[in-house]
Design a protein around this motif. Structure first.
Motif: not given
Length: 109
Positions: A61-66, A95-100
Motif C-alpha cells: 500500500e505504501f509503495v503504490r501510494r507514495h 518506468d515502473d508502469a505497474n507498482l507491485c
C-alpha cells in the motif's frame, strides 16, 4: 528501503524481497540511525513508513501510494554505482508502469 544493520535478518530479507518485487527504481541500504524499536523503513519524497516487523499489505500500500512522486524521473543503469552490490531487475516496465504487480503472497520465512 533502509534497515538498521542489527535488524532481524529474516525481516530485512522479507522486506528486500517485497521491494524488489514492487519496483525497478529502488535503493536498499543499511542506515545506523533507525531506532532499535523500528529498524526497518521505507522512505519516499515527503513520506516514511517505519516498522518493527514486515507487514506485506502495508508495504505494498505504501509503495503504490507514495512511490515515484519525487522530482527525479530517471532509470538509466549506472546512475548510482557506489558500492552497488547488484543491479535491479525490471518488474513491470523500465518506468515502473505497474507498482507491485504480483499479489502479496510472499512467504515471509
Amino acid at each position: 528501503m533502509l534497515y538498521h544493520p542489527c535488524a532481524n535478518k529474516n525481516e530485512v530479507n522479507a522486506l528486500k524481497k517485497l521491494i524488489k518485487g514492487c519496483l525497478y527504481r529502488h535503493v536498499i541500504t543499511p542506515y545506523n540511525f533507525l531506532s532499535p524499536e523500528r529498524p526497518l523503513a521505507l522512505v519516499t519524497w515527503g513520506h516514511r513508513l517505519e516498522m518493527s516487523k514486515v507487514a506485506p499489505e502495508l508495504v505494498v500500500e505504501f509503495v503504490r501510494r507514495h512511490a515515484l512522486k519525487g522530482p527525479e524521473q530517471t532509470y538509466r543503469d549506472g546512475q548510482y554505482t557506489l558500492e552497488l552490490k547488484e543491479q535491479a531487475e525490471v518488474v513491470s516496465s523500465i518506468d515502473d508502469a505497474n507498482l507491485c504487480p504480483k499479489d502479496v503472497n510472499i512467504n515471509m520465512k
